[in-house]
Scaffold this motif. Structure first.
Motif, PDB file in Angstrom:
ATOM      1  N   LEU A  57       0.829  -1.209   0.000  1.00 18.97           N
ATOM      2  CA  LEU A  57       0.000   0.000   0.000  1.00 18.97           C
ATOM      3  C   LEU A  57       0.865   1.262   0.000  1.00 18.97           C
ATOM      4  CD1 LEU A  57      -2.863  -1.005   2.449  1.00 18.97           C
ATOM      5  CD2 LEU A  57      -2.952  -0.868  -0.049  1.00 18.97           C
ATOM      6  N   GLU A  61       0.792   4.114  -2.943  1.00 16.65           N
ATOM      7  CA  GLU A  61       0.598   5.545  -2.676  1.00 16.65           C
ATOM      8  C   GLU A  61       1.711   6.374  -3.311  1.00 16.65           C
ATOM      9  OE1 GLU A  61      -0.967   9.106  -1.723  1.00 16.65           O
ATOM     10  OE2 GLU A  61      -1.956   7.150  -1.748  1.00 16.65           O
ATOM     11  N   ASP A 105      -6.460  -0.314  -2.514  1.00 13.30           N
ATOM     12  CA  ASP A 105      -6.481   1.112  -2.197  1.00 13.30           C
ATOM     13  C   ASP A 105      -6.978   1.943  -3.382  1.00 13.30           C
ATOM     14  OD1 ASP A 105      -6.220   3.320  -0.536  1.00 13.30           O
ATOM     15  OD2 ASP A 105      -4.106   3.612  -1.033  1.00 13.30           O
TER      16      ASP A 105
END
Length: 170
Positions: A57, A61, A105
């Protein structure tokens, strides 16, 4: 330890870690990081077809900050092996038969229909390791690469999974 040994060691830890309900119970001696995260709404990590580690994750990002909205395709090709490939949305054409496994995500995660036949009983666990990503994947050049680990679903988990959806609008 060479990279093949690291992958085998990591796979062994995942397969023996008792991952269920979104909790990774492996030791902290270089196995998966402390958590698995559901691939989207509607259930914990134990009921999702694809989940991500905290490290994955974090890289997602970073890549999103640099490249905007992202999507994944689980490669089954010869050149990059079976790596999860990360692309900016719109840079990879999803076919009508590609299966959408979920989201990481907010990034849609797809796999080809023929490959899905072999993996439909398996939860994909997207992790990050040191190295170079696939030639066309956004993780290439970051010093890290996405890696797919897996575990078999229990019969009870399989019964709870929604039917797979296909195509670019899925």
């Amino acid at each position: 330890m060479d990279s093949a040994d690291e992958v085998n060691s990591g796979m062994s830890k995942v397969m023996n870690s008792g991952v269920e309900g979104g909790t990774d119970r492996s030791s902290s001696d270089g196995g998966l990081d402390s958590g698995l995260h559901s691939a989207g709404p509607g259930g914990g990590a134990g009921s999702a077809r694809v989940v991500a580690t905290t490290a994955a994750l974090g890289l997602i990002e970073q890549l999103r900050q640099r490249h905007g909205p992202l999507m994944f395709f689980q490669s089954g090709g010869c050149c990059d092996g079976s790596a999860p490939m990360c692309y900016p949305v719109g840079d990879f054409s999803v076919s009508d038969t590609d299966v959408r496994l979920g989201e990481l995500d907010g990034a849609a995660f797809y796999m080809g229909a023929e490959q899905f036949v072999y993996w439909e009983h398996t939860q994909l666990i997207i992790d990050v390791v040191a190295g170079n990503g696939g030639m066309f994947s956004l993780d290439n050049g970051t010093g890290q690469r996405f890696l797919t680990r897996s575990r078999l679903f229990s019969d009870a988990e399989l019964a709870q999974l929604p039917a797979p959806v296909t195509g670019p609008g899925a």
